[in-house]
Design an enzyme around this catalytic site. Structure first.
Site, PDB file in Angstrom:
ATOM      1  N   ARG A 179       0.741  -1.143   0.144  1.00 52.29           N
ATOM      2  CA  ARG A 179       0.059   0.100   0.126  1.00 52.29           C
ATOM      3  C   ARG A 179       0.650   1.199  -0.142  1.00 52.29           C
ATOM      4  NH1 ARG A 179      -3.165  -3.634  -0.455  1.00 52.29           N
ATOM      5  NH2 ARG A 179      -5.379  -3.690   0.489  1.00 52.29           N
ATOM      6  N   SER A 190     -10.810  -1.077   3.728  1.00 55.74           N
ATOM      7  CA  SER A 190      -9.849  -1.144   4.914  1.00 55.74           C
ATOM      8  C   SER A 190      -9.403   0.173   5.608  1.00 55.74           C
ATOM      9  CB  SER A 190      -8.705  -1.848   4.598  1.00 55.74           C
ATOM     10  OG  SER A 190      -9.031  -3.027   3.906  1.00 55.74           O
ATOM     11  N   GLU A 246      -4.772   3.117   6.833  1.00 53.68           N
ATOM     12  CA  GLU A 246      -4.455   2.920   5.398  1.00 53.68           C
ATOM     13  C   GLU A 246      -5.186   4.421   4.693  1.00 53.68           C
ATOM     14  OE1 GLU A 246      -6.036  -0.365   3.162  1.00 53.68           O
ATOM     15  OE2 GLU A 246      -5.804   0.819   1.377  1.00 53.68           O
TER      16      GLU A 246
HETATM   17  N1  EPU Z   1     -10.440 -11.296  10.614  1.00 55.27           N
HETATM   18  C1  EPU Z   1     -11.233 -11.321  11.725  1.00 55.27           C
HETATM   19  N2  EPU Z   1     -12.325 -10.495  12.051  1.00 55.27           N
HETATM   20  C2  EPU Z   1     -12.528  -9.566  11.315  1.00 55.27           C
HETATM   21  C3  EPU Z   1     -11.708  -9.447  10.140  1.00 55.27           C
HETATM   22  C4  EPU Z   1     -10.730 -10.294   9.903  1.00 55.27           C
HETATM   23  O1  EPU Z   1     -10.992 -12.375  12.423  1.00 55.27           O
HETATM   24  O2  EPU Z   1     -13.514  -8.745  11.577  1.00 55.27           O
HETATM   25  C5  EPU Z   1      -9.577 -12.277  10.392  1.00 55.27           C
HETATM   26  C6  EPU Z   1     -10.014 -13.132   9.259  1.00 55.27           C
HETATM   27  O3  EPU Z   1     -10.777 -14.308   9.677  1.00 55.27           O
HETATM   28  C7  EPU Z   1      -8.766 -13.599   8.604  1.00 55.27           C
HETATM   29  C8  EPU Z   1      -7.899 -12.378   8.810  1.00 55.27           C
HETATM   30  O4  EPU Z   1      -8.232 -11.581   9.827  1.00 55.27           O
HETATM   31  O5  EPU Z   1      -8.227 -14.747   9.267  1.00 55.27           O
HETATM   32  C9  EPU Z   1      -7.748 -11.589   7.401  1.00 55.27           C
HETATM   33  O6  EPU Z   1      -8.825 -10.928   7.388  1.00 55.27           O
HETATM   34  P1  EPU Z   1      -9.260 -10.755   5.498  1.00 55.27           P
HETATM   35  O7  EPU Z   1      -8.606 -11.869   4.469  1.00 55.27           O
HETATM   36  O8  EPU Z   1     -10.742 -10.291   5.659  1.00 55.27           O
HETATM   37  O9  EPU Z   1      -8.587  -9.381   5.144  1.00 55.27           O
HETATM   38  P2  EPU Z   1      -7.457  -8.616   5.372  1.00 55.27           P
HETATM   39  O10 EPU Z   1      -6.108  -9.235   5.379  1.00 55.27           O
HETATM   40  O11 EPU Z   1      -7.462  -7.902   6.654  1.00 55.27           O
HETATM   41  C10 EPU Z   1      -6.506  -7.471   3.178  1.00 55.27           C
HETATM   42  C11 EPU Z   1      -6.757  -5.990   2.429  1.00 55.27           C
HETATM   43  C12 EPU Z   1      -7.908  -5.858   1.816  1.00 55.27           C
HETATM   44  C13 EPU Z   1      -8.071  -7.089   0.725  1.00 55.27           C
HETATM   45  C14 EPU Z   1      -8.144  -8.531   1.477  1.00 55.27           C
HETATM   46  C15 EPU Z   1      -7.957  -9.549   0.570  1.00 55.27           C
HETATM   47  C16 EPU Z   1      -5.274  -4.498   3.945  1.00 55.27           C
HETATM   48  C17 EPU Z   1      -5.289  -3.408   4.825  1.00 55.27           C
HETATM   49  N3  EPU Z   1      -6.553  -5.101   3.502  1.00 55.27           N
HETATM   50  O12 EPU Z   1      -7.525  -7.711   4.246  1.00 55.27           O
HETATM   51  O13 EPU Z   1      -7.856  -4.834   1.063  1.00 55.27           O
HETATM   52  O14 EPU Z   1      -9.432  -6.869  -0.035  1.00 55.27           O
HETATM   53  O15 EPU Z   1      -6.824  -8.397   2.239  1.00 55.27           O
HETATM   54  O16 EPU Z   1      -6.850  -9.443  -0.064  1.00 55.27           O
HETATM   55  O17 EPU Z   1      -4.211  -5.034   3.474  1.00 55.27           O
HETATM   56  C18 EPU Z   1      -8.658  -2.383   1.040  1.00 55.27           C
HETATM   57  O18 EPU Z   1      -7.674  -1.998   0.994  1.00 55.27           O
HETATM   58  O19 EPU Z   1      -9.546  -1.419   1.176  1.00 55.27           O
HETATM   59  C19 EPU Z   1      -9.085  -4.057   1.031  1.00 55.27           C
HETATM   60  C20 EPU Z   1     -10.546  -4.111   1.612  1.00 55.27           C
END
Ligand code: EPU
Length: 338
Positions: A166, A237, A333
């Site tokens: 990012r 995010s 972010e």
């Molecule tokens: N989780 C929880 N509770 C929650 C949210 C997440 O326990 O309320 C846990 C999930 O179960 C999982 C882990 O956290 O084990 C990761 O969650 P998730 O895969 O939903 O997303 P993320 O890694 O937190 C990132 C990006 C997203 C992108 C997704 C998929 C960032 C800040 N965010 O989220 O990007 O869509 O991966 O690749 O890197 C954005 O930038 O606006 C965005 C949505």
């Protein structure tokens, strides 16, 4: 053409959809217009913010006392085509997902994992948007810009953009110094699919997978986890996933064995901020009209007529509580706009 609006209500121009006015909103649709604007009194004597779809901005006050500068450069040009790939130059003001949809329709692979991300092409290259194991830097060839101080064009090759998670040179060292006017992407006619992130593979049909299948699956996952724009205002995010030293992670893991992580490099892991926020008990919590989204704690929403100060307070409390519980600092972010 140049369009200038004064004291302009911008609720519809940023995805948090809060009631904010800008002193000026200025839009241009050619590089020449941008250059002449940069030489105008308005932009020489006032600070200004280049904006795209407003999907990553938090206006901190209800009146933005400067100039919002929006690119409406929407040209799309096929620069080169071989048996295996295409190079396409896309104007900064093209809606990102319109471009992705077009690529998928033409059978050009590389952007499909980034389906349904809000925002515009110019910001994609500044923010290095990413999802489901792909970042836009993987398909960017070069970024065309105009230097703010001189109005001269400069092209940055991918390697010069210093892309990271990012982040790019345009968000750091060269912040405010260049305005992106177009981005050239390389797409593949025989796509290399990236299906190993999270639950992407399990959301796909059996058998031969096409880029259209990937786009459909990504859109379905995003719709299930992230608020639709007409449901609640948000900026996707809100926080970045913090990157911490492996030693710190090992210690935390002893107390929290189910803490997820992704390996970044030998010495670092990334921990999902959504998980940290969730485990601190924030799911669904409200502050004024702002709230933590029930289906994904990483997302703060405008639940009911939120004011910018509600979102700022909520974010501050979350950050403090994650730090108090885990000793981890999470950073937004979203860009705070004063
Ligand atoms: N989780 C929880 N509770 C929650 C949210 C997440 O326990 O309320 C846990 C999930 O179960 C999982 C882990 O956290 O084990 C990761 O969650 P998730 O895969 O939903 O997303 P993320 O890694 O937190 C990132 C990006 C997203 C992108 C997704 C998929 C960032 C800040 N965010 O989220 O990007 O869509 O991966 O690749 O890197 C954005 O930038 O606006 C965005 C949505």
């Amino acid at each position: 053409m140049i369009r200038i609006e004064e004291n302009y209500f911008i609720q519809a121009l940023h995805t948090f959809r809060m009631p904010v006015y800008a002193r000026w909103f200025v839009e241009y649709d050619t590089v020449e217009d941008l250059v002449s604007l940069l030489q105008s009194d308005l932009l020489r004597t006032h600070s200004f913010l280049p904006m795209g779809g407003g999907s990553n901005l938090l206006f901190v006050h209800e009146y933005y006392d400067s100039v919002l500068l929006h690119s409406a450069i929407r040209s799309v040009e096929l620069l080169n085509e071989t048996d295996s790939e295409v190079l396409v130059k896309v104007g900064a003001g093209v809606v990102w997902d319109d471009f992705v949809a077009d690529c998928v329709a033409k059978g050009w692979g590389g952007a499909e994992n980034l389906s349904y991300i809000p925002g515009e092409v110019g910001a994609s290259a500044v923010q290095n948007i990413g999802a489901y194991g792909v970042e836009v830097k993987d398909i960017i060839v070069e970024v065309e810009t105009i230097e703010v101080a001189t109005g001269t064009p400069r092209i940055f090759q991918n390697a010069e953009c210093e892309y990271g998670y990012r982040s790019s040179i345009f968000k750091h060292e060269l912040k405010g110094k260049y305005i992106v006017t177009a981005v050239t992407y390389r797409l593949q006619k025989q796509p290399h699919l990236h299906l190993d992130y999270g639950n992407l593979r399990s959301s796909l049909p059996e058998g031969n997978i096409t880029i259209a299948d990937v786009r459909r699956a990504v859109i379905a996952i995003r719709r299930a986890k992230l608020p639709e724009p007409d449901e609640y205002g948000s900026a996707g995010s809100f926080f970045m996933n913090p990157v911490i030293p492996v030693e710190q992670y090992e210690k935390l893991k002893a107390s929290y064995p189910d803490m997820p992580h992704y390996v970044v490099d030998q010495g670092h892991v990334k921990v999902p901020a959504g998980w940290l926020i969730d485990r601190c008990g924030w799911k669904g919590k409200e502050e004024g009209g702002a709230a933590v989204y029930e289906k994904q704690c990483l997302v703060l929403i405008n639940k009911k007529n939120a004011r910018p100060s509600d979102v700022v307070r909520l974010a501050e409390k979350i950050k403090q509580s994650v730090h108090d519980t885990y000793g981890i600092t999470i950073n937004p972010e979203v860009n705070y706009i004063e």
